[in-house]
Design an enzyme around this catalytic site. Structure first.
Site, mmCIF file in Angstrom:
data_model
loop_
_atom_site.group_PDB
_atom_site.id
_atom_site.type_symbol
_atom_site.label_atom_id
_atom_site.label_comp_id
_atom_site.label_asym_id
_atom_site.label_seq_id
_atom_site.Cartn_x
_atom_site.Cartn_y
_atom_site.Cartn_z
ATOM 1 C CG LEU B 87 13.336 -12.763 -12.815
ATOM 2 C CD1 LEU B 87 13.437 -11.245 -12.907
ATOM 3 C CD2 LEU B 87 13.248 -13.346 -14.211
ATOM 4 C CB CYS B 88 17.738 -16.977 -9.282
ATOM 5 S SG CYS B 88 16.446 -17.820 -8.386
ATOM 6 N N GLY B 89 17.397 -18.395 -12.692
ATOM 7 C CA GLY B 89 17.693 -19.610 -13.451
ATOM 8 C C GLY B 89 16.962 -20.810 -12.888
#
Lengths: 138, 286
Positions: B87-89
Site C-alpha cells: 500500500l505504498c504506490g
C-alpha cells in the site's frame, strides 16, 4: 590552537565542535590528541572520549567502541552503537542465513504461508508491546 | 438502475474505506516526518565514513585490503532493500524493475547472482522468482537498529572475503523529495581507490595495532553504514509514497461517493415520481 572534533554514531550525530585536546580509549591504550597530531587510524575500545574545550573544561562521552581517525586538524570518532564482538556478529550472520534457507525451503501452499506470516506478525507485535511496557517500567 | 437501498449501502462502504485511507494518509504523514528526521540524523556518520574511506584510498597504504581490489567478476551479490508492507504506490515495484534490469545485464554475461533481501516485500518477491537468496532480514519496524542488520550484511561480507562473490551492489530507494523516490543501484565493494599515479604526495596513517585489522573493521563498518543508511532512507521513502498513494485513494473515494450520491438522488426522485403517478392513477380510477 584548536582541533575540529566530530563524534558520530551510525544512528545519530553525538557532538561536533572545536577542542584544544581530545582523549580517546584506543585499543593500544589511551590516546591524547593535540592539534597537529600525525594522521592515525585506530580502533577504540568501550570507554569515554573526553573533549577539552578552550576554557579547559572537559566533557565526556561514553562510547561502546568504534574507530578513530586523526588528521592534523581534524579528529573523527566513528562510534559503534551496538556492542560488537566477533562471535556475536557470527551468530547474527548464521541467523540471517538460516532465515533465508527457511524461506527458500518453505514450499507449502501460499495459504499456510499467509497464515504463518500473520501469526508471526502478531507475535512480533506482542513482543514489541512487551518491550515497550518493560521500557516504561524502567 | 439499481435500487436506492443498494446504492446507499455502497456509499456507506466506500465512506468506510475512505475513512481508513484518510487515517492511513495521516499516519504516514506523521511517520514520514520522524523518518526524515532519522534520515538526517544518520547521514553524518555515513558521510564521515565516506570521508575516512576517501582519505584512506588516497593514503599510500602499505597493504591493499581484499575489499579494495578489483577482480574478475564471476558472481555478484545484491543487497535489496524494500519495505515490509505494501500500500505504498509503485515504490517497491519500481525498485524491483530496476533491480531485475540490472541483474539481467549480469545474467546475460553469464555471471551468477546472490541476493540478500531486506524487508518482507523483497523476501517474498525473490522467493517467488526463485532467486538465490542467501540471507534475509525483515520486520525491522519504523526505527531500525544497526544491530538488526549486522548479521545480514556480514553474510555478504564473508562471501566477498572468501571469494564467492566478486562485486557487491546495494539497491535501495533514494529520497529525492516527498513526491519523488528514485530506485538506485550503487556498488559497495570493491571500494574504488584512485590510481597510484594520481597521488600527489605519499603519506600514510599510523595504524594501531596494525593496518590489516583496522582496514577490515573500517571497511566492514563502511558497508554496514551504507546499508543502514539505505534502510533508514527507504523508510522515509515508504512513508511518503504511502502518504501520496493514500491521498489519491481518498480523493478517488470522494469522487466515487459524489457520483454515487447523484445516482442515489436520481433513484430516489424516480421512486417518488412513480409513487405519485400511481396514486394519481389510482385516484382517477375511483
Amino acid at each position: 590552537m584548536l582541533i575540529q572534533v566530530d563524534i558520530v554514531s551510525a544512528e545519530r550525530d553525538i557532538w561536533s565542535g572545536q577542542a584544544t585536546m581530545v582523549f580517546a580509549p584506543g585499543e593500544m591504550g589511551e590516546l591524547g590528541i593535540a592539534p597537529r597530531h600525525a594522521p592515525l587510524l585506530t580502533r577504540l575500545v568501550p570507554g569515554e572520549v573526553r573533549v577539552r574545550d578552550e576554557n579547559d573544561e572537559d566533557t565526556s562521552y561514553f562510547i561502546s567502541g568504534g574507530i578513530l581517525e586523526i588528521q592534523p586538524h581534524h579528529v573523527t570518532v566513528l562510534a559503534d552503537t551496538a556492542i560488537r564482538a566477533e562471535d556475536l556478529d557470527e551468530a547474527e550472520a548464521l541467523e540471517a542465513r538460516r532465515r533465508a534457507e527457511e524461506t527458500m525451503a518453505d514450499r507449502r501452499s501460499e495459504m499456510d504461508y499467509a497464515r504463518a506470516e500473520a501469526e508471526l506478525a502478531e507475535m512480533a507485535a506482542m513482543l514489541e508491546t512487551i518491550k515497550k511496557i518493560r521500557n516504561r517500567k524502567r | 438502475m439499481a435500487g436506492a437501498k443498494e446504492i446507499r449501502s455502497k456509499i456507506k462502504s466506500i465512506k468506510n474505506t475512505q475513512k481508513i485511507t484518510k487515517a492511513m494518509e495521516m499516519v504516514a504523514a506523521s511517520k514520514m516526518r520522524k523518518a526524515q528526521d532519522r534520515m538526517t540524523a544518520t547521514r553524518p556518520y555515513a558521510e564521515k565514513m565516506r570521508n575516512v574511506i576517501c582519505h584512506l584510498a588516497h593514503a599510500h597504504a602499505e597493504i591493499k585490503h581484499p575489499f579494495m581490489v578489483e577482480r574478475e567478476v564471476k558472481r555478484v551479490g545484491y543487497i535489496v532493500i524494500t519495505s515490509d508492507r505494501g500500500l505504498c504506490g509503485g515504490l517497491n515495484v519500481n525498485l524491483f524493475k530496476k533491480t531485475v534490469s540490472e541483474m539481467m545485464v549480469h545474467h546475460d554475461k553469464g555471471i551468477e547472482i546472490d541476493v540478500v533481501a531486506i524487508g518482507r516485500k523483497a523476501v517474498e518477491y525473490f522467493k517467488r522468482r526463485g532467486a538465490n537468496l542467501v540471507a534475509q532480514a525483515s520486520h525491522l519496524g519504523d526505527t531500525p537498529h544497526i544491530e538488526e542488520l549486522i548479521g545480514t550484511v556480514k553474510v555478504m561480507l564473508d562471501s566477498f572475503a572468501e571469494g564467492n562473490i566478486d562485486e557487491l551492489y546495494l539497491v535501495s530507494n533514494d529520497f529525492v523529495n516527498t513526491m519523488t523516490q528514485k530506485p538506485v543501484v550503487s556498488k559497495l565493494l570493491p571500494v574504488a581507490g584512485p590510481d597510484d599515479a594520481q597521488l600527489k604526495h605519499h603519506w600514510d596513517y599510523i595504524y594501531e595495532p596494525d593496518s590489516k585489522v583496522i582496514l577490515e573493521t573500517l571497511l566492514m563498518r563502511f558497508v554496514e553504514s551504507q546499508v543502514y543508511q539505505g534502510v533508514v532512507e527507504n523508510i522515509a521513502c515508504e512513508m511518503s509514497a504511502r502518504m501520496i498513494a493514500m491521498k489519491s485513494a481518498t480523493d478517488n473515494a470522494g469522487d466515487i461517493i459524489s457520483s454515487l450520491e447523484t445516482m442515489y438522488n436520481k433513484a430516489r426522485q424516480a421512486a417518488i415520481t412513480q409513487e405519485i403517478s400511481e396514486i394519481v392513477a389510482g385516484a382517477a380510477a375511483v
